[in-house]
Scaffold this active site. Structure first.
Site, PDB file in Angstrom:
ATOM      1  N   TRP A   1     -13.568   4.860   8.350  1.00  0.00           N
ATOM      2  CA  TRP A   1     -13.344   4.287   7.233  1.00  0.00           C
ATOM      3  C   TRP A   1     -15.174   3.524   7.588  1.00  0.00           C
ATOM      4  O   TRP A   1     -15.857   2.878   6.828  1.00  0.00           O
ATOM      5  CB  TRP A   1     -12.456   3.149   7.263  1.00  0.00           C
ATOM      6  CG  TRP A   1     -11.404   4.062   6.434  1.00  0.00           C
ATOM      7  CD1 TRP A   1      -9.953   4.323   7.080  1.00  0.00           C
ATOM      8  CD2 TRP A   1     -11.333   4.375   5.060  1.00  0.00           C
ATOM      9  NE1 TRP A   1      -8.908   4.655   6.113  1.00  0.00           N
ATOM     10  CE2 TRP A   1      -9.994   4.737   5.180  1.00  0.00           C
ATOM     11  CE3 TRP A   1     -11.699   4.882   4.190  1.00  0.00           C
ATOM     12  CZ2 TRP A   1      -9.116   5.298   4.603  1.00  0.00           C
ATOM     13  CZ3 TRP A   1     -11.387   5.343   2.746  1.00  0.00           C
ATOM     14  CH2 TRP A   1     -10.467   5.657   2.580  1.00  0.00           C
TER      15      TRP A   1
ATOM     16  N   ASP B   1     -13.131  -4.909   8.715  1.00  0.00           N
ATOM     17  CA  ASP B   1     -12.131  -4.068   7.637  1.00  0.00           C
ATOM     18  C   ASP B   1     -11.085  -4.254   8.516  1.00  0.00           C
ATOM     19  O   ASP B   1     -11.504  -3.390   9.189  1.00  0.00           O
ATOM     20  CB  ASP B   1     -12.904  -2.299   7.266  1.00  0.00           C
ATOM     21  CG  ASP B   1     -11.765  -2.048   6.637  1.00  0.00           C
ATOM     22  OD1 ASP B   1     -10.822  -2.269   6.235  1.00  0.00           O
ATOM     23  OD2 ASP B   1     -12.514  -0.663   6.116  1.00  0.00           O
TER      24      ASP B   1
ATOM     25  N   LYS C   1      -1.566  -1.755   2.285  1.00  0.00           N
ATOM     26  CA  LYS C   1      -1.260  -1.678   3.656  1.00  0.00           C
ATOM     27  C   LYS C   1      -0.171  -2.632   4.234  1.00  0.00           C
ATOM     28  O   LYS C   1       0.449  -2.176   5.108  1.00  0.00           O
ATOM     29  CB  LYS C   1      -2.772  -1.469   4.698  1.00  0.00           C
ATOM     30  CG  LYS C   1      -3.409  -0.212   3.906  1.00  0.00           C
ATOM     31  CD  LYS C   1      -3.572   0.721   4.288  1.00  0.00           C
ATOM     32  CE  LYS C   1      -4.282   1.678   3.679  1.00  0.00           C
ATOM     33  NZ  LYS C   1      -5.945   1.491   4.095  1.00  0.00           N
TER      34      LYS C   1
HETATM   35  C1  LIG Z   1      -6.724   2.698   3.495  1.00  0.00           C
HETATM   36  C2  LIG Z   1      -8.366   2.325   3.942  1.00  0.00           C
HETATM   37  C3  LIG Z   1      -9.694   1.896   3.707  1.00  0.00           C
HETATM   38  C4  LIG Z   1      -9.507   2.429   2.261  1.00  0.00           C
HETATM   39  O1  LIG Z   1      -8.874   1.164   1.369  1.00  0.00           O
HETATM   40  P1  LIG Z   1      -9.190   1.637  -0.095  1.00  0.00           P
HETATM   41  O2  LIG Z   1      -8.759  -0.042  -0.865  1.00  0.00           O
HETATM   42  O3  LIG Z   1      -8.420   3.087  -0.670  1.00  0.00           O
HETATM   43  O4  LIG Z   1     -10.931   1.208  -0.639  1.00  0.00           O
HETATM   44  C5  LIG Z   1     -10.527   1.666   4.423  1.00  0.00           C
HETATM   45  N1  LIG Z   1     -10.827   0.879   5.367  1.00  0.00           N
HETATM   46  C6  LIG Z   1      -9.470   0.859   5.412  1.00  0.00           C
HETATM   47  C7  LIG Z   1      -9.322   0.455   7.148  1.00  0.00           C
HETATM   48  C8  LIG Z   1      -8.439   1.996   5.589  1.00  0.00           C
HETATM   49  O5  LIG Z   1      -7.353   1.558   6.338  1.00  0.00           O
END
Ligand SMILES: *Cc1c(COP(=O)(O)O)cnc(C)c1O
Length: 359
Positions: A101, A171, A195
């Site tokens: 990511w 993030d 999540k």
């Molecule tokens: C799941 C995840 C993403 C991607 O998220 P989407 O909502 O599917 O775009 C990005 N960064 C992290 C750390 C994630 O766990």
């Protein structure tokens, strides 16, 4: 029968939340309708979104000089939205590559400006958080990006980089609401909801006000934070139902004692699994020491065949979605807030039994 779902996301939601949503499914309050059917411009819905924002501010202690935005497009859209809105003074940004990511955020931002990799842990399949040296940071960067918790590789920052006046952007998709956060240390925090916050389809952005309003001219209206900040996340139809579920999740978090209590129980859950892994002759954790995630715990047996057998037998025992990401292999147990401690105990019991039968 409900299973223990170790999926990295979309992930488990607290049963209490699902039950309350079920109770309110046909009629929310005395509105005569489901939240899903409400006009986002109605006074009933306005009351919902206002209360969800207030609860999130309370639970995360978000200061008044930060805006909370309820968006769509997933965390992945933020990889572009952030540079379009923030990378507009020096046109530079710094990145720590700690996984897939973080790398995607870096690659996307590289389309818009000069991006520097300050450190990376790619050499060892992202199994650790690299040491950061402040001398490598770009002093006039428009932002400094980290992925706080690395969902795929099971690492997390135990110490934040000191970026001085450069806004730290994180993030937090797979760690938000799992522990207290000092929001003032960040310029921007973003998270996909699926999540630890609610259903897929909602993306939460927490942004310091002074970072809004500098988007480049070519920025699509929908990708401009100002559009959403000025319209209370109602420029267009927001993900109304996901926001409502986030509200129920926040009620649940508050009832359990808030983020301090979440951090305590999450640490307890993670310790049960790490302790077992550290003592196991069959299962090996892929991350060591202080960089270990409390949310996503990858482990392997060293044999693809045994891994596959474990995943398949675990599923039969009601422990589902425990297969690791294809880039790490093996298994991964995602144990977000909604995973009860009983689920982790059940998993460890099952692993011990599997070990006795297969080692
Ligand atoms: C799941 C995840 C993403 C991607 O998220 P989407 O909502 O599917 O775009 C990005 N960064 C992290 C750390 C994630 O766990």
């Amino acid at each position: 029968m409900r299973v223990y779902n170790f999926s990295a996301g979309p992930a488990m939601l607290p049963e209490e939340v699902l039950k309350r949503a079920a109770d309110e499914m046909l009629e929310y309050g005395d509105s005569g309708q489901s939240v899903m059917e409400m006009s986002h411009r109605s006074k009933e819905y306005q009351a919902i979104i206002d209360s969800v924002e207030a609860k999130l501010r309370e639970v995360m202690s978000i200061p008044d000089n930060y805006k909370v935005l309820f968006l769509q497009g997933g965390a992945s859209s933020q990889f572009a939205m952030i540079p379009l809105n923030l990378m507009n003074k020096s046109g530079k940004a710094d990145f720590v590559l700690t996984g897939q990511w973080a790398t995607k955020a870096y690659q996307e931002a590289s389309r818009y400006g000069e991006c520097k990799v300050v450190a990376s842990s790619k050499d060892k399949t992202f199994s650790y958080i690299p040491e950061l040296n402040k001398a490598d940071f770009t002093p006039d960067a428009d932002y400094f990006h980290i992925c706080y918790n690395n969902t795929i590789y099971g690492t997390r920052f135990s110490e934040l980089p000191d970026t001085g006046s450069v806004p730290l952007v994180a993030d937090m998709s797979s760690a938000i609401l799992s522990e207290p956060v000092d929001v003032t240390k960040y310029g921007l925090i973003y998270a996909g909801a699926q999540k630890n916050m609610g259903p897929a389809g909602l993306t939460v952005v927490i942004i310091r006000e002074d970072l809004i309003g500098n988007a480049r001219d070519i920025t699509p209206t929908m990708f401009n934070y100002k559009t959403h900040a000025e319209n209370g996340s109602m420029y267009n139809t927001p993900p109304t139902y996901g926001i409502y579920i986030l509200g129920l999740v926040l009620d649940w978090v508050k009832e359990k004692g808030g983020l301090e209590a979440m951090a305590k129980i999450n640490a307890e859950k993670a310790k049960i699994l790490y302790d077992f892994l550290d003592g196991s002759k069959l299962f090996k954790p892929t991350v060591q020491g202080k960089d270990r995630s409390m949310m996503n715990i990858p482990f392997v047996t060293g044999s693809d065949e045994l891994d596959a057998k474990f995943v398949s037998e675990a599923k039969k025992a009601g422990l589902i979605n425990i297969k690791g990401h294809r880039s790490v292999g093996g298994m991964r147990a995602s144990i977000y807030n909604a995973m009860p401690i009983e689920g982790v105990k059940k998993l460890v019991e099952f692993m011990a039994k599997f070990e006795a039968e297969n080692a």
